[in-house]
Enzyme design. Structure first.
Site, PDB file in Angstrom:
ATOM      1  N   ASP A   6       0.842  -1.209   0.000  1.00 36.00           N
ATOM      2  CA  ASP A   6       0.000   0.000   0.000  1.00 36.00           C
ATOM      3  C   ASP A   6       0.877   1.259   0.000  1.00 36.00           C
ATOM      4  O   ASP A   6       0.802   2.072   0.915  1.00 36.00           O
ATOM      5  CB  ASP A   6      -0.957  -0.006   1.218  1.00 36.00           C
ATOM      6  CG  ASP A   6      -0.228   0.086   2.554  1.00 36.00           C
ATOM      7  OD1 ASP A   6       0.967  -0.303   2.617  1.00 36.00           O
ATOM      8  OD2 ASP A   6      -0.827   0.561   3.533  1.00 36.00           O
ATOM      9  N   ASP A  11       6.858   1.208   1.862  1.00 39.69           N
ATOM     10  CA  ASP A  11       6.511   0.174   0.872  1.00 39.69           C
ATOM     11  C   ASP A  11       7.385   0.291  -0.374  1.00 39.69           C
ATOM     12  O   ASP A  11       7.740  -0.710  -0.997  1.00 39.69           O
ATOM     13  CB  ASP A  11       5.048   0.297   0.441  1.00 39.69           C
ATOM     14  CG  ASP A  11       4.070   0.163   1.598  1.00 39.69           C
ATOM     15  OD1 ASP A  11       3.903   1.158   2.331  1.00 39.69           O
ATOM     16  OD2 ASP A  11       3.488  -0.927   1.755  1.00 39.69           O
ATOM     17  N   ASN A  35      -2.478   2.858   3.480  1.00 41.60           N
ATOM     18  CA  ASN A  35      -1.937   4.179   3.827  1.00 41.60           C
ATOM     19  C   ASN A  35      -2.748   5.305   3.189  1.00 41.60           C
ATOM     20  O   ASN A  35      -2.950   6.357   3.787  1.00 41.60           O
ATOM     21  CB  ASN A  35      -0.487   4.289   3.361  1.00 41.60           C
ATOM     22  CG  ASN A  35       0.474   3.518   4.249  1.00 41.60           C
ATOM     23  OD1 ASN A  35       0.316   3.513   5.467  1.00 41.60           O
ATOM     24  ND2 ASN A  35       1.452   2.881   3.650  1.00 41.60           N
ATOM     25  N   THR A 120       2.923  -5.912   2.843  1.00 39.04           N
ATOM     26  CA  THR A 120       3.424  -4.767   3.608  1.00 39.04           C
ATOM     27  C   THR A 120       2.331  -3.738   3.874  1.00 39.04           C
ATOM     28  O   THR A 120       2.612  -2.558   4.059  1.00 39.04           O
ATOM     29  CB  THR A 120       4.613  -4.101   2.876  1.00 39.04           C
ATOM     30  OG1 THR A 120       4.147  -3.627   1.601  1.00 39.04           O
ATOM     31  CG2 THR A 120       5.757  -5.070   2.673  1.00 39.04           C
ATOM     32  N   PHE A 161      -0.658  -0.219  12.731  1.00 39.22           N
ATOM     33  CA  PHE A 161      -1.549   0.238  11.667  1.00 39.22           C
ATOM     34  C   PHE A 161      -2.089  -0.886  10.773  1.00 39.22           C
ATOM     35  O   PHE A 161      -3.303  -1.009  10.581  1.00 39.22           O
ATOM     36  CB  PHE A 161      -0.830   1.300  10.805  1.00 39.22           C
ATOM     37  CG  PHE A 161      -1.658   1.808   9.665  1.00 39.22           C
ATOM     38  CD1 PHE A 161      -2.653   2.753   9.861  1.00 39.22           C
ATOM     39  CD2 PHE A 161      -1.457   1.331   8.376  1.00 39.22           C
ATOM     40  CE1 PHE A 161      -3.429   3.215   8.804  1.00 39.22           C
ATOM     41  CE2 PHE A 161      -2.230   1.788   7.313  1.00 39.22           C
ATOM     42  CZ  PHE A 161      -3.214   2.735   7.534  1.00 39.22           C
ATOM     43  N   ASN A 162      -1.203  -1.722  10.194  1.00 37.07           N
ATOM     44  CA  ASN A 162      -1.667  -2.732   9.225  1.00 37.07           C
ATOM     45  C   ASN A 162      -2.602  -3.747   9.875  1.00 37.07           C
ATOM     46  O   ASN A 162      -3.549  -4.219   9.240  1.00 37.07           O
ATOM     47  CB  ASN A 162      -0.475  -3.461   8.584  1.00 37.07           C
ATOM     48  CG  ASN A 162       0.322  -2.558   7.662  1.00 37.07           C
ATOM     49  OD1 ASN A 162      -0.188  -1.574   7.153  1.00 37.07           O
ATOM     50  ND2 ASN A 162       1.590  -2.900   7.468  1.00 37.07           N
ATOM     51  N   HIS A 235       9.681   0.584   8.096  1.00 32.91           N
ATOM     52  CA  HIS A 235       9.127  -0.722   8.455  1.00 32.91           C
ATOM     53  C   HIS A 235       9.196  -1.786   7.354  1.00 32.91           C
ATOM     54  O   HIS A 235       9.685  -2.894   7.565  1.00 32.91           O
ATOM     55  CB  HIS A 235       7.648  -0.576   8.835  1.00 32.91           C
ATOM     56  CG  HIS A 235       7.365   0.503   9.833  1.00 32.91           C
ATOM     57  ND1 HIS A 235       7.501   0.311  11.190  1.00 32.91           N
ATOM     58  CD2 HIS A 235       6.939   1.783   9.677  1.00 32.91           C
ATOM     59  CE1 HIS A 235       7.161   1.423  11.824  1.00 32.91           C
ATOM     60  NE2 HIS A 235       6.819   2.327  10.930  1.00 32.91           N
ATOM     61  N   ASP A 236       8.604  -1.470   6.196  1.00 36.81           N
ATOM     62  CA  ASP A 236       8.256  -2.532   5.243  1.00 36.81           C
ATOM     63  C   ASP A 236       9.418  -3.318   4.647  1.00 36.81           C
ATOM     64  O   ASP A 236       9.282  -4.543   4.453  1.00 36.81           O
ATOM     65  CB  ASP A 236       7.375  -1.949   4.134  1.00 36.81           C
ATOM     66  CG  ASP A 236       6.007  -1.528   4.655  1.00 36.81           C
ATOM     67  OD1 ASP A 236       5.582  -2.052   5.705  1.00 36.81           O
ATOM     68  OD2 ASP A 236       5.358  -0.681   4.012  1.00 36.81           O
TER      69      ASP A 236
HETATM   70  C1  BDR Z   1       2.978   0.172   8.588  1.00 35.53           C
HETATM   71  O1  BDR Z   1       1.941   1.130   8.398  1.00 35.53           O
HETATM   72  C2  BDR Z   1       2.159   1.866   7.223  1.00 35.53           C
HETATM   73  O2  BDR Z   1       1.958   3.231   7.443  1.00 35.53           O
HETATM   74  C3  BDR Z   1       3.565   1.558   6.772  1.00 35.53           C
HETATM   75  O3  BDR Z   1       3.629   1.559   5.352  1.00 35.53           O
HETATM   76  C4  BDR Z   1       3.828   0.197   7.350  1.00 35.53           C
HETATM   77  O4  BDR Z   1       3.407  -0.823   6.458  1.00 35.53           O
HETATM   78  C5  BDR Z   1       3.708   0.502   9.867  1.00 35.53           C
HETATM   79  O5  BDR Z   1       2.827   0.471  10.954  1.00 35.53           O
HETATM   80 CA    CA Z   2       2.889  -0.398   4.149  1.00 36.35          CA
END
Ligand code: BDR
Ligand code: CA
Length: 306
Positions: A6, A11, A35, A120, A161-162, A235-236
């Site tokens: 996303d 990403d 996102n 991701t 978040f994810n 993160h991703d």
């Molecule tokens: C995740 O949330 C998104 O904002 C980032 O792309 C990542 O996948 C981190 O919490």
């Molecule tokens: Ca992401």
């Protein structure tokens, strides 16, 4: 491998690592609303590949939002279009006429060997695929997902978040029996974009590196505004690193569950590292990151792109 994403600043780096690392073969990209809405994530994935000079990987759009919830987006981190910072070029990669489910099915069927999926974003597309094409599930070698946490969250005290966007989808994937690796905030919060890291990546000197540096400048600024941390976690790409360089991420086989109904904890991942629940382990969970080795992997992959 297939990347389901996303984009989203981090990403983009996951896509670049998947496309640029010599031991990985990126066969397909699918996109999900996360996102930012699907229209943007689908365009951004194609832009990320275009900038990197990767024009032979199909990109297909998947779910606009979660299985049973209203989509919550994160423009406050990624900007209105999801890739705040650089001027965005027109994508040279078309959007595949097939949807995500069909592209995943075709990619699995065309491969001699089972194919890994790295997700991701909210894991909606993978859950829909497993629901609609269960006869192909055995063609998925494993699923590596960035999301969740063994500790605290980043959208609520306990939810990442994810996971928080689509916990029902996560629950389906966890229960599928397919090998699953969760790469959560407890490790990605060590993949910090420090000034030294930015300099190291910018020094690669390519078009991709320059575009990446503009992304990181924006991403670190919004991260500082929102979380008070100028060195943003990237993160991703850590999820892709699990496949690219397995020695860079330590994994623990343990029990993973996701909170669907908590009044304050919806989307929280419950990772029973202490074995307190006495339930069967069901997932690999990332528990340590070799930070310097990780950045070396990212740098090397970016250097192999345009
Ligand atoms: C995740 O949330 C998104 O904002 C980032 O792309 C990542 O996948 C981190 O919490
Ligand atoms: Ca992401």
């Amino acid at each position: 491998m297939i990347v389901d994403c996303d984009p989203g600043h981090d990403d983009v780096f996951a896509l670049w690592l998947a496309a640029g690392h010599p031991s990985l073969e990126l066969r397909a990209v699918t996109t999900v609303g996360g996102n930012v809405p699907l229209e943007h994530t689908s365009r951004n994935a194609r832009i990320a590949l275009t900038v990197a000079g990767v024009t032979d990987v199909p990109v297909a759009a998947g779910a606009e939002g979660p299985l049973s919830r209203v989509l919550e987006t994160a423009e406050w981190i990624h900007g209105e279009n999801g890739l705040g910072g650089p001027e965005l070029p027109e994508p040279a990669v078309p959007l595949d006429a097939r949807g995500a489910t069909e592209l995943i099915a075709d990619t699995l069927a065309a491969s001699d060997e089972p194919v890994a999926i790295v997700a991701t974003g909210p894991i909606t597309n993978v859950a829909i695929f497993l629901r609609d094409r269960p006869e192909l599930a055995h063609r998925i070698r494993e699923i590596v997902w960035m999301g969740g946490s063994t500790e605290r969250g980043n959208v609520s005290p306990y939810a990442e978040f994810n996971a928080w966007v689509d916990p029902e989808a996560l629950s389906i994937v966890v229960g599928s029996g397919i090998r699953l690796t969760m790469v959560g905030l407890n490790v990605t919060h060590h993949a910090l974009v420090t000034t030294a890291v930015r300099e190291r990546l910018a020094a690669v000197g390519t078009r991709t590196a320059a575009f990446g540096d503009e992304l990181l400048e924006f991403f670190c600024r919004t991260n500082d505004e929102v979380f008070g941390m100028p060195d943003s976690p990237l993160h991703d790409p850590v999820a892709v690193a699990v496949l690219a360089d397995p020695g860079s991420v330590e994994l623990t086989y343990t029990r993973l569950d996701v909170e669907l109904a908590g009044t304050e904890t919806s989307g929280a991942t419950s990772v029973d590292l202490g074995g307190m629940l006495r339930r069967e382990p069901n997932a690999w969970v990332a528990t340590r990151l070799d930070v310097d080795r990780f950045w070396g992997v990212v740098e090397g992959a970016v250097a192999r792109l345009a």
